[in-house]
Design a protein around this motif. Structure first.
Motif, PDB file in Angstrom:
ATOM      1  N   SER A   1       0.838  -1.210   0.000  1.00  0.00           N
ATOM      2  CA  SER A   1       0.000   0.000   0.000  1.00  0.00           C
ATOM      3  C   SER A   1       0.870   1.256   0.000  1.00  0.00           C
ATOM      4  N   TYR A   2       1.920   1.234   0.807  1.00  0.00           N
ATOM      5  CA  TYR A   2       2.828   2.383   0.856  1.00  0.00           C
ATOM      6  C   TYR A   2       3.478   2.592  -0.507  1.00  0.00           C
ATOM      7  N   HIS A   3       3.929   1.495  -1.125  1.00  0.00           N
ATOM      8  CA  HIS A   3       4.496   1.589  -2.480  1.00  0.00           C
ATOM      9  C   HIS A   3       3.466   2.130  -3.471  1.00  0.00           C
ATOM     10  N   ASN A   4       2.231   1.619  -3.396  1.00  0.00           N
ATOM     11  CA  ASN A   4       1.186   2.059  -4.328  1.00  0.00           C
ATOM     12  C   ASN A   4       0.916   3.548  -4.209  1.00  0.00           C
ATOM     13  N   PHE A   5       0.925   4.038  -2.967  1.00  0.00           N
ATOM     14  CA  PHE A   5       0.731   5.469  -2.742  1.00  0.00           C
ATOM     15  C   PHE A   5       1.820   6.266  -3.452  1.00  0.00           C
ATOM     16  N   TRP A   6       3.047   5.808  -3.324  1.00  0.00           N
ATOM     17  CA  TRP A   6       4.179   6.488  -3.963  1.00  0.00           C
ATOM     18  C   TRP A   6       4.061   6.415  -5.478  1.00  0.00           C
ATOM     19  N   ALA A   7       3.751   5.220  -6.008  1.00  0.00           N
ATOM     20  CA  ALA A   7       3.658   5.037  -7.458  1.00  0.00           C
ATOM     21  C   ALA A   7       2.535   5.876  -8.057  1.00  0.00           C
TER      22      ALA A   7
END
Length: 395
Positions: A257-263
């Motif tokens: 989820s944290y990665h998705n937010f960044w992407a």
């Protein structure tokens, strides 16, 4: 953030972030929704305007007024507008100076939106949230926002609630780039929802589609790379796909989820610049590359949306509506009467399912909304405030 989610199940999760850390110059704004959507969905019957105001003051820089979205007829919408107005007056009188509020307009038809705005508009508030876009097709949601911008007083910021779909956000960016509004923002939890299901969002390049790579099911979704193809804080630290895939418990969904937010933010930051610098022809060519292999209805509608916005700029809103009327849904009396099909309806909208359920149980839904409204009327009257005027348009 969302107040209702933070305070779910009676557990006080307030970090008092702004009370402990006042906002510095240049720091990003923390914005919160009120929880009105959760009331509509049956997850709550009452959100206290007093508790909400204090929570906003402790934790965020800007918050949506306590609204009550309802999906019945114009009479219910009018009542919800007067309840919202009472909530807003209370919040304005009790908020700290550091807190800004966003007002919100509801209503699916322009007549209902005008009625609602006439009741709730408050000249002390210069920011506007727009509800209902989630329920509409891409072109209808863009047309709704254009109509609100052009037919109501100007606001310094327009925030479209519950939207992160690329098809819509790119068109909202284009609206701002064309000078239709100073600032248009959106919010959504889609990146969290993808992370919960272990969907890793990845776009190799700006001219390629955004994909969701499934982690955790190595039989059906084998990892197609060894090193994580991203330089966000999560991927830079973990580095290897196999390491991320083997994490147990809630660790993998949280990190994805944290990665998705960044992407997602990387994509939107890039597109915000491109919607300002590319002409319509080049922007449409880029979007066609990004939509390769995706839902063709949504791809075509987004391309058509660029042309629609150009028509609004060159010929005005009414002419654009006339030329693109086959692509817009007809106005309807209320959401529970159902949607009129357009050329781009795909029939898989999650919110359509919610409205269908409400339509099938209309009497039960109306009874619950009556109870929710009574809660707010009683709350304000206990504090000496009369919510409804003696004469109402739809009484």
């Amino acid at each position: 953030v969302n107040y209702h989610q933070q305070e779910a199940k009676g557990v006080h999760k307030s970090a008092r972030h702004r009370a402990r850390n006042p906002r510095r110059d240049g720091e990003l704004l923390i914005v919160s929704d009120s929880g009105g959507f959760q009331i509509m969905g049956g997850k709550a019957d009452f959100v206290s305007p007093d508790k909400l105001t204090h929570w906003y003051g402790d934790n965020v820089d800007m918050g949506v007024v306590m609204d009550l979205p309802v999906f019945l007829d114009s009479a219910y919408l009018e009542k919800s507008a007067y309840i919202q107005k009472a909530n807003t007056d209370y919040m304005m009188a009790n908020k700290p100076d550091s807190l800004e509020l966003l007002n919100i307009f509801h209503g699916f038809t322009e007549d209902d939106t005008r009625m609602f705005a006439d009741i709730v508009d408050d000249k002390r508030i210069d920011n506007l949230a727009v509800g209902g876009a989630y329920f509409l097709s891409t072109l209808q949601s863009v047309d709704r926002l254009v109509g609100i911008i052009q037919k109501h007083r100007p606001f310094k910021m327009y925030h479209v609630l519950g939207i992160s779909r690329i098809t819509q956000v790119v068109l909202f960016m284009r609206m701002a780039a064309l000078g239709m509004a100073p600032l248009i923002t959106t919010d959504s939890s889609s990146w969290i929802q993808a992370g919960i299901t272990k969907g890793y969002m990845h776009q190799p390049a700006i001219g390629e589609p955004m994909r969701s790579i499934q982690f955790g099911d190595t039989d059906n979704f084998p990892t197609e790379f060894n090193l994580l193809p991203c330089n966000c804080p999560v991927c830079s630290s973990i580095k290897y796909a196999d390491v991320l895939r083997t994490l147990g418990g809630t660790s993998m969904p949280f990190l994805i989820s944290y990665h998705n937010f960044w992407a997602t933010n990387q994509y939107f930051h890039a597109m915000e610049k491109l919607t300002r610098t590319l002409d319509s022809k080049d922007l449409k060519a880029l979007l066609k590359l990004q939509f390769q292999g995706r839902n063709q209805y949504l791809a075509d509608e987004t391309i058509r949306g660029i042309d629609y916005l150009d028509c609004v700029v060159e010929h005005g809103l009414e002419e654009a509506r006339h030329r693109y009327r086959p692509y817009l849904k007809k106005e309807f009396v209320n959401a529970l009467s159902g949607f009129t099909k357009t050329l781009f309806d795909s029939g898989d909208d999650e919110m359509n399912a919610i409205l269908t359920e409400a339509k099938q149980n209309r009497e039960k839904y109306a009874q619950r909304i009556d109870g929710v409204m009574a809660n707010y009327v009683n709350w304000h009257e206990a504090r000496g405030t009369k919510v409804y005027p003696k004469k109402m348009r739809h009484s």
